[in-house]
Scaffold this active site. Structure first.
Site, PDB file in Angstrom:
ATOM      1  N   HIS A 195       0.801  -1.223   0.000  1.00 45.10           N
ATOM      2  CA  HIS A 195       0.000   0.000   0.000  1.00 45.10           C
ATOM      3  C   HIS A 195       0.830   1.268   0.000  1.00 45.10           C
ATOM      4  O   HIS A 195       0.276   2.368   0.086  1.00 45.10           O
ATOM      5  CB  HIS A 195      -0.920   0.034   1.225  1.00 45.10           C
ATOM      6  CG  HIS A 195      -2.132  -0.833   1.093  1.00 45.10           C
ATOM      7  ND1 HIS A 195      -3.257  -0.444   0.404  1.00 45.10           N
ATOM      8  CD2 HIS A 195      -2.392  -2.077   1.551  1.00 45.10           C
ATOM      9  CE1 HIS A 195      -4.162  -1.413   0.459  1.00 45.10           C
ATOM     10  NE2 HIS A 195      -3.662  -2.415   1.148  1.00 45.10           N
ATOM     11  N   LYS A 240     -14.588   8.415  -4.128  1.00 44.95           N
ATOM     12  CA  LYS A 240     -15.869   8.754  -3.496  1.00 44.95           C
ATOM     13  C   LYS A 240     -16.316  10.155  -3.904  1.00 44.95           C
ATOM     14  O   LYS A 240     -17.504  10.404  -4.143  1.00 44.95           O
ATOM     15  CB  LYS A 240     -15.732   8.654  -1.971  1.00 44.95           C
ATOM     16  CG  LYS A 240     -15.455   7.244  -1.482  1.00 44.95           C
ATOM     17  CD  LYS A 240     -14.935   7.241  -0.050  1.00 44.95           C
ATOM     18  CE  LYS A 240     -14.281   5.905   0.277  1.00 44.95           C
ATOM     19  NZ  LYS A 240     -13.449   5.938   1.474  1.00 44.95           N
ATOM     20  N   LYS A 247      -8.666  13.425   4.834  1.00 39.43           N
ATOM     21  CA  LYS A 247      -7.829  12.230   4.792  1.00 39.43           C
ATOM     22  C   LYS A 247      -6.899  12.260   6.004  1.00 39.43           C
ATOM     23  O   LYS A 247      -6.821  13.265   6.715  1.00 39.43           O
ATOM     24  CB  LYS A 247      -7.020  12.158   3.493  1.00 39.43           C
ATOM     25  CG  LYS A 247      -6.220  13.420   3.180  1.00 39.43           C
ATOM     26  CD  LYS A 247      -5.554  13.327   1.804  1.00 39.43           C
ATOM     27  CE  LYS A 247      -6.532  13.462   0.670  1.00 39.43           C
ATOM     28  NZ  LYS A 247      -6.739  12.235  -0.068  1.00 39.43           N
ATOM     29  N   ARG A 248      -6.216  11.162   6.218  1.00 40.48           N
ATOM     30  CA  ARG A 248      -5.259  11.090   7.315  1.00 40.48           C
ATOM     31  C   ARG A 248      -4.236  12.224   7.186  1.00 40.48           C
ATOM     32  O   ARG A 248      -3.822  12.572   6.085  1.00 40.48           O
ATOM     33  CB  ARG A 248      -4.559   9.721   7.265  1.00 40.48           C
ATOM     34  CG  ARG A 248      -3.543   9.451   8.325  1.00 40.48           C
ATOM     35  CD  ARG A 248      -3.156   7.973   8.289  1.00 40.48           C
ATOM     36  NE  ARG A 248      -2.722   7.540   6.975  1.00 40.48           N
ATOM     37  CZ  ARG A 248      -1.445   7.569   6.556  1.00 40.48           C
ATOM     38  NH1 ARG A 248      -0.500   8.035   7.350  1.00 40.48           N
ATOM     39  NH2 ARG A 248      -1.119   7.123   5.362  1.00 40.48           N
ATOM     40  N   LYS A 251       0.699  14.023   2.179  1.00 40.71           N
ATOM     41  CA  LYS A 251      -0.631  14.380   1.674  1.00 40.71           C
ATOM     42  C   LYS A 251      -0.779  15.895   1.538  1.00 40.71           C
ATOM     43  O   LYS A 251      -1.730  16.389   0.946  1.00 40.71           O
ATOM     44  CB  LYS A 251      -1.705  13.795   2.580  1.00 40.71           C
ATOM     45  CG  LYS A 251      -1.718  12.251   2.542  1.00 40.71           C
ATOM     46  CD  LYS A 251      -2.731  11.664   3.485  1.00 40.71           C
ATOM     47  CE  LYS A 251      -2.667  10.154   3.547  1.00 40.71           C
ATOM     48  NZ  LYS A 251      -3.193   9.476   2.351  1.00 40.71           N
ATOM     49  N   THR A 267      -8.610   6.418  -2.040  1.00 40.92           N
ATOM     50  CA  THR A 267      -9.973   5.994  -2.361  1.00 40.92           C
ATOM     51  C   THR A 267     -10.954   7.140  -2.133  1.00 40.92           C
ATOM     52  O   THR A 267     -12.040   7.137  -2.699  1.00 40.92           O
ATOM     53  CB  THR A 267     -10.403   4.767  -1.526  1.00 40.92           C
ATOM     54  OG1 THR A 267     -10.190   5.030  -0.143  1.00 40.92           O
ATOM     55  CG2 THR A 267      -9.628   3.532  -1.944  1.00 40.92           C
TER      56      THR A 267
END
Length: 793
Positions: free
Chosen positions: A335, A635, A523-524, A529, A631
């Site tokens: 991942h 969405k 998100k985390r 990120k 992901t």
């Protein structure tokens, strides 16, 4: 019809009576929730049993994951059972509102981020496709934590989702097993959660293990009034399943994490072997014919030496025979390419916690060295790089690749990077083992349930086959020029934005403009990120608006949602920064609501169900090459948000499907970053040359912003311009990508004014989201990796 409405109502009444000794008119919403859930469990129990019996003689896939971010169960199960309308009517008849009843359910604290939500989507797809599969994980008593924002800082409080038990899990005490560590044994008690499919009678299982002491009380110590000693073993055992991802900044925390991983993999393997022997006896050569185990990331990789222990030590197989079986049984999903996320265990700790497993891991290591010596006799450096044990560290990803028959990435770009850059030498050694499985999400949870208004419109236009065959979404594309359809879409988007605005005002106390652009990054919290890039741009925009109050700009609401790991100080600094900038902007009357900033406290699956349908812009801005898939981007896409992001992870495939002209791509590509690294990247160049950038970066240390003396902002500043002993400055290219980020944001703001063109872009995204269903992903796993076939009851 699964059950007549009158009979279901009677079952609810009976269950409320049994559970609480109350009549319906005495019960409150929580008691109704419990009674309704138990009534549904009773209704599906026969199908659940029949499914288990149907599966046990054929081949099954077992999904080992440290996380299963399931969210609330009731609403999803009602939709999958086709009972949502009937239950709504029943509850109305007895004086209750379904939404209020649903709200009393706690989000299951079994996961934290995309890894866990992916596992949950996979469970949904497995059963909806009638595939014989089961999940295995831990029944955490507490989730990672409940996030509170206090004076802008993240404060962690216990996420006690099991305070009153869990109505959706059933204890199986007769199937408990014993797991042995270097310092003693614990009992693993299984709890089964039904996984209900859409439009099928099949009910699959998620089995979760709870850790218990061998003895519940040291009675002698208790009678001696040494109460701490009396419960010492109980507490030590129960710590294993007490909390998701305990802080591992200390040696004790690392030991607990390793214990968790060994605990659930050992218990699960013992369970699988017991069931295999019941049907097939001790002919273990047949194990790969009936069992395929998917290791979801490196957390469960310790299962490989554990299966060797069971086969050799317990069942008496010869090493070579056992190894051939193990390699044909396990498959591994990678991942990440982030080195810190590829787990490595210090051998001293590993040997202390699981001494026998360490011996077996050593033997696997030496066996692999023999293979490398045979394949690359003249390349000592290569052999050292690929060794499972290097120095005093055990490389779990290397163990996973060697000990499995398949290694898959989770997006086309990610798999390409694995094959040709990060795992190039492994790909050269085992080319037949590497393949791609682009992630997906379940449209039933993230469109049918989360956005019933849009789902209704889609079904009116193309029928309801899309619910189980998401490729049908392509049929929507013919309506892109139909203004009546796109106008209805805009009306639905407006309604979802109003619903989110009401939620934010109620929970956050912030009033936002539903007509503003909803630009959302949820998100985390991690440096790669790049929530930091987002908030630095917002601060820059604020400064420019202060200088030029007449600047033409469509109002924008920037929405964040994220948790930081408890020990991750830079991530916590970013959360503090977002909240401080929000306070400054939201309380400045001169800005006149042109921009607002919202940080969603304790972002989870339930709040996500409001955020995805309301978004206009999906922020997917990770440094190119760092996000394996994502992901959340999927969405957002299927709910009609446009992707604003880098060419990273599944963003690449999203723009391939929907067209780059219908999304907003900015920033360095993977090859640009590689070239920049070769030349030698100096972040001081964009820092000095990019207009306005120096001002916002300096605000971190010049007194403009206040981190209450914690040093968090200085740490963020240094990460951008000075680096640290373990990384170079601005390793995620925040400053280099800033200017292109800003230009693209300006284009978004300008384009949003033409609502009809914007609606067409959104509609094209919705129409081309079919690829990103987890049903497609699971079909590929089933056919190409697990070799399992549909078994419908």
């Amino acid at each position: 019809m699964l059950i007549e409405k009158s009979l279901l109502k009677s079952k609810i009444e009976n269950q409320v009576g049994v559970l609480f000794n109350k009549s319906i008119d005495e019960a409150n919403e929580f008691e109704i929730y419990q009674g309704l859930s138990k009534a549904l469990l009773e209704t599906i129990s026969k199908n659940w049993l029949e499914t288990r019996k149907k599966y046990e003689t054929g081949k099954q896939a077992f999904y080992f994951s440290a996380e299963f971010l399931m969210g609330r169960a009731l609403g999803n199960n009602l939709i999958n059972l086709g009972l949502d309308k009937e239950v709504k009517e029943i509850l109305k008849e007895i004086g209750f509102d379904l939404n209020s009843v649903e709200a009393t359910e706690e989000d299951a604290g079994l996961g934290n981020g995309g890894l866990g939500r992916l596992a949950a989507c996979f469970m949904d797809s497995l059963v909806t496709l009638n595939l014989p599969g089961q999940g295995y994980g831990i029944k955490y008593k507490n989730g990672i934590f409940k996030q509170k924002i206090v004076d802008g800082f993240q404060v962690e409080t216990p996420e006690t989702w099991l305070r009153y038990g869990d109505v959706w899990t059933i204890c199986r005490p007769c199937e408990e097993v014993v797991v042995e560590f270097g310092d003693g044994k614990v009992r693993a008690v299984p709890y089964d959660m039904p996984v209900i499919g859409y439009g099928t009678k099949n009910v699959n299982t998620l089995r979760l293990w709870e850790a218990k002491a061998m003895e519940e009380l040291n009675l002698k110590a208790f009678n001696d009034q040494d109460y701490d000693e009396a419960l010492k073993d109980v507490n030590a055992a129960e710590d294993i399943s007490r909390i998701l991802y305990p802080n591992d900044s200390t040696n004790e925390g690392k030991k607990l994490r390793l214990k968790q991983q060994y605990f659930f993999t050992s218990a699960s393997l013992q369970d699988i072997i017991r069931k295999f022997k019941k049907i097939h006896g001790t002919d273990f050569e047949k194990l790969p014919e009936f069992v395929s185990i998917q290791l979801n990331d490196t957390h469960p990789v310790i299962a490989i030496p554990e299966l060797m222990r069971i086969l050799c030590d317990v069942e008496g197989l010869l090493w070579n025979d056992a190894w051939a079986i193990a390699q044909k049984t396990f498959a591994y999903t990678n991942h990440t390419i982030l080195s810190e996320a590829l787990e490595k265990w210090w051998i001293g700790l590993y040997e202390e916690v699981v001494p026998r497993i360490f011996q077996i891991t050593q033997r696997i290591h030496f066996q692999f060295l023999d293979l490398l010596e045979e394949k690359f006799p003249k390349d000592k450096e290569r052999r050292e790089r690929m060794s499972i044990i290097q120095g005093n560290l055990i490389h779990m990803a290397w163990l996973a690749i060697y000990g499995s028959f398949a290694t898959n990435g989770v997006a086309a770009l990610h798999t390409d990077i694995l094959k040709h850059i990060e795992l190039k030498e492994w790909y050269e050694l085992f080319p037949e083992r590497f393949l791609n499985k682009t992630n997906g999400i379940t449209q039933r949870r993230w469109l049918l349930e989360a956005n019933p208004e849009l789902s209704k419109l889609i079904t009116e236009l193309i029928g309801d086959k899309w619910i189980t065959d998401f490729s049908q979404m392509k049929n929507l594309e013919k309506y892109v020029a139909d203004e009546k359809v796109t106008d209805r879409f805009l009306e639905i988007k407006s309604e979802k934005k109003k619903q989110l605005a009401q939620f934010i005002e109620k929970t956050q106390g912030i009033k936002i403009n539903p007509d503003s652009i909803f630009d959302i990054q949820i998100k985390r919290l991690h440096e790669y990120k790049r929530q930091l890039l987002n908030i630095l741009h917002i601060l820059d925009l604020y400064y420019r608006l202060k200088e030029n109050p007449n600047m033409e700009i469509h109002p924008v609401t920037y929405i964040f949602g994220a948790k930081s790991a408890p020990g991750y100080m830079r991530a916590k600094g970013t959360i503090r920064l977002i909240n401080e900038v929000a306070q400054i902007i939201n309380n400045d009357p001169e800005i006149k609501d042109m921009i607002k900033v919202v940080f969603i406290e304790n972002y989870n699956v339930s709040s996500a169900a409001l955020l995805f349908p309301a978004a206009d812009i999906s922020e997917q801005i990770s440094t190119a090459g760092k996000e394996a898939s994502g992901t959340g981007n999927m969405k957002f896409m299927i709910n009609g948000a446009l992707t604003f992001g880098t060419l990273d992870g599944a963003n690449v495939e999203i723009v391939e499907e929907a067209g780059i002209e219908n999304n907003y791509i900015f920033g360095l590509k993977v090859e640009d970053i590689e070239e920049l690294k070769k030349k030698g990247y100096d972040p001081h160049v964009p820092y000095e040359k990019t207009k306005g950038l120096k001002r916002v970066v300096d605000a971190l240390i010049d007194g403009t912003l206040n981190d209450e003396g914690t040093g968090l902002y200085k740490e963020l500043y240094d990460s951008l311009l000075k680096g640290a002993s373990w990384h170079k400055p601005d390793q995620y290219f925040v400053l280099e990508d800033f200017e292109d980020f800003r230009k693209t944001q300006e284009k978004i703001n300008k384009d949003f004014a033409d609502r009809k063109v914007w609606a067409k872009k959104a509609w094209i995204n919705i129409s081309n989201g079919g690829k990103f269903s987890s049903d497609r992903t699971i079909e590929e796993y089933a056919k190409e990796i697990w070799k399992i076939a549909s078994q419908k009851i």
